[in-house]
Design a protein around this motif. Structure first.
Motif, PDB file in Angstrom:
ATOM      1  N   PHE A  33       0.844  -1.357  -0.181  1.00 31.01           N
ATOM      2  CA  PHE A  33      -0.154  -0.107   0.051  1.00 31.01           C
ATOM      3  C   PHE A  33       1.021   1.092  -0.098  1.00 31.01           C
ATOM      4  O   PHE A  33       2.141   1.286   0.597  1.00 31.01           O
ATOM      5  N   LEU A  35      -5.813   3.066   4.201  1.00 29.19           N
ATOM      6  CA  LEU A  35      -5.044   1.831   4.428  1.00 29.19           C
ATOM      7  C   LEU A  35      -5.655   0.711   5.123  1.00 29.19           C
ATOM      8  O   LEU A  35      -5.798  -0.251   5.022  1.00 29.19           O
ATOM      9  N   LEU A  74       4.476   3.520   8.708  1.00 27.66           N
ATOM     10  CA  LEU A  74       3.704   4.281   7.356  1.00 27.66           C
ATOM     11  C   LEU A  74       4.510   5.857   7.107  1.00 27.66           C
ATOM     12  O   LEU A  74       4.584   6.257   8.037  1.00 27.66           O
TER      13      LEU A  74
END
Length: 612
Positions: A486, A515, A504
């Motif tokens: 992602f 996400l 992240l």
């Protein structure tokens, strides 16, 4: 010993091989922090820096840097003994005739040791600086972290008196040195010092202040303890009770305040409530993040008194675990009996280092009826400084509250997201950078106790209707390695007990929500109950680092939500585009040049390799 103090405690530690001496020159600008941080994190000894550049006074660090040394400092064999000591005091018998009442005498004798004892002469006043002689730069106050606004006094015992009642207060509030004779005074809105200052303002008076540095280690601890508002119980009284003798105090030379007779340094002066507040900070705080600049009162130092050969005791706060973790644990043990007196079903509780005192509380209970976990959690939110707790996890009485692996397993096994999680609001520590407002934000209760039939079969709200409907007993956690990619994901892993951890690099608004939706819909979400999204500076494979980041970076009402069958925790930074109006602070990181210098000098300083 007439005046138990820091130096006598240092001698005891040295005789036990728990104190080292560094005789080479060391800088008080970051270098002492780097050395001391390594020693504390590896369970090493206390250390005395005898040759501090720019000062004639040595610095001692890490005096209470382990659980064992903290217990020794407080005069007990183990910190658990503190609970037994308080439980014996509050368990006074009022029956059994004369013999029953006589059985209370040893306990009452302990209570009689509470008031401090005034003396006429004191080691803390052997040397005196007045007026223009005052120069705080001569005292080796540390600059702890690279982005700090300056040097900060980190172990101050700040003493004030209520202008109306004369009631005394002592607290530990950081103090940034602003000039040779002024410092900031970090009195937050909930602190007693703030109330005293406001009362002085309404009377048109300056507020006298004395700051002790050093003294009996029991008094240093007492200044950090969240004392309940009981008449006659103050920090001197608590230290006296712990020591079994009345604490020696002496009247200040220029202020009408009692100060510890056995301190190393005393700063005397005042705060003028009519003055404009000054900008203080940044400061690398106990959260492990910098608290950003803000305005606080200015403390004017009009006199300094000290011993003939004083030692400057200091501590550092920052990324856990730090020395303050053991002071927090001491408070846990000391106030457990009082919490049980008010909420009897409490078996034990723990504030783990990753929660930096106020972000996470784990409590075990003896459960007798449905909903009891929420009753206990809400009760805790109403107990003194426990009002600042952000996440409370409630577990059954057989679970060891300081075994975090076991606690988080209980959470996935017994708490169905949405059904057994509840968000609410309340006061939040003003140092919390992620809350919805200054000192105000969301809270989360997780009921990880064994469920009664009523708790499983109760009508579901629309939120709960989205939750996984399987009972905890049928939940089968499963970890997979074929995980989806992602945007911005740097690393990820799934744990065998049902957690999906993601780091992240967040670059846009809504990225974490997107996400969570994508991951919840993926087959890899099967057998997972919690999606933990941490920032790019987190090690996804270090649970302590993950939980420290998550707990610091969430406002539960905004950042913890049900996404399909997953409970998503958004521990990434918040952006202005998402409505977050405050500046997001950085994590504390030491300068690479300082780390490199300490590596080179470690053996020169005579420090053992196992603590490098």
């Amino acid at each position: 010993m007439a005046f138990p103090d820091i130096q006598s405690f240092m001698a005891l530690l040295e005789s036990r091989g728990e104190l080292l001496r560094v005789r080479e020159p060391v800088s008080r600008d970051l270098e002492i922090t780097e050395i001391s941080d390594r020693l504390v994190k590896k369970g090493g000894p206390a250390v005395v820096f005898e040759n501090v550049v720019g000062s004639d006074y040595p610095v001692v660090m890490g005096l209470m840097g382990t659980r064992e040394r903290t217990a020794l400092a407080l005069g007990v064999h183990d910190l658990d003994d503190l609970a037994a000591k308080v439980r014996a005091l509050i368990d006074l018998k009022g029956s059994g005739g004369l013999m029953g009442m006589l059985g209370n005498l040893p306990k009452l004798r302990d209570a009689m040791n509470l008031p401090p004892r005034r003396v006429k002469r004191a080691p803390a006043q052997e040397v005196v600086w007045r007026g223009d002689e005052v120069d705080l730069s001569k005292i080796p106050v540390l600059k702890c972290w690279p982005e700090d606004g300056g040097p900060f006094v980190t172990f101050p015992l700040v003493i004030t008196k209520d202008p109306d009642t004369g009631e005394r207060n002592m607290g530990m509030y950081r103090m940034q040195v602003m000039s040779k004779n002024t410092t900031g005074m970090h009195w937050q809105r909930h602190k007693t010092g703030t109330r005293h200052l406001e009362k002085a303002r309404t009377k048109g008076q300056k507020l006298e202040v004395a700051v002790a540095i050093g003294g009996d280690p029991a008094l240093i601890y007492a200044a950090t303890a969240p004392l309940p508002p009981i008449p006659g119980l103050d920090e001197f009284a608590l230290a006296g009770y712990l020591r079994g003798q009345r604490y020696p105090v002496v009247k200040g030379l220029t202020v009408d305040l009692d100060v510890p007779a056995n301190a190393e340094f005393i700063l005397e002066g005042y705060v003028d409530p009519q003055e404009d507040w000054v900008v203080e900070g940044p400061f690398g705080d106990h959260t492990g993040f910098y608290t950003l600049p803000d305005r606080y009162p200015l403390f004017h130092v009009t006199a300094v008194t000290m011993r003939k050969a004083p030692v400057y005791p200091a501590t550092i706060v920052g990324r856990p675990p730090m020395e303050d973790a053991y002071l927090i644990e001491a408070s846990e043990r000391l106030f457990l009996p009082a919490a049980q007196l008010i909420i009897p079903e409490i078996v034990d509780y723990h504030m783990p280092p990753a929660g930096v005192a106020h972000n996470l509380v784990v409590v075990s209970i003896k459960k007798d009826f449905p909903g009891q976990a929420y009753k206990v959690a809400n009760g805790l939110f109403g107990l003194g400084q426990m009002m600042f707790a952000k996440v409370i996890v409630v577990v059954d009485d057989h679970v060891r509250v300081n075994d975090m692996d076991a606690v988080w397993r209980e959470v996935t096994q017994k708490a169905v997201p949405g059904r057994d999680t509840l968000t609410t609001r309340g006061p939040i520590d003003v140092l919390d950078h992620s809350s919805r407002g200054w000192g105000y934000g969301g809270k989360l209760i997780i009921d990880a106790t064994t469920k009664r039939p009523e708790e499983i079969g109760s009508p579901k709200s629309s939120r709960e209707a989205q939750a996984q409907d399987t009972t905890p007993e049928t939940f089968q956690p499963r970890a997979r390695t074929d995980l989806p990619t992602f945007e911005g994901v740097l690393d990820q892993t799934q744990t065998p007990d049902g957690y999906w951890i993601v780091t992240l690099d967040k670059t846009r608004a809504g990225q974490t929500r997107d996400l969570a939706a994508a991951f919840a819909a993926h087959p890899a979400a099967a057998g997972i109950r919690h999606l933990l999204i941490a920032d790019e500076h987190t090690d996804a494979h270090d649970p302590g680092d993950v939980w420290w980041t998550i707990l610091n970076n969430i406002d539960p009402e905004r950042d913890v939500w049900l996404e399909g069958q997953l409970l998503a925790w958004d521990g990434a930074k918040k952006l202005p585009e998402e409505g977050f109006v405050r500046e997001w602070p950085p994590k504390i990181v030491m300068d690479a040049s300082v780390i490199s210098r300490v590596d080179r000098m470690w053996n020169v300083y005579g420090l053992p390799e196992q603590w490098r």
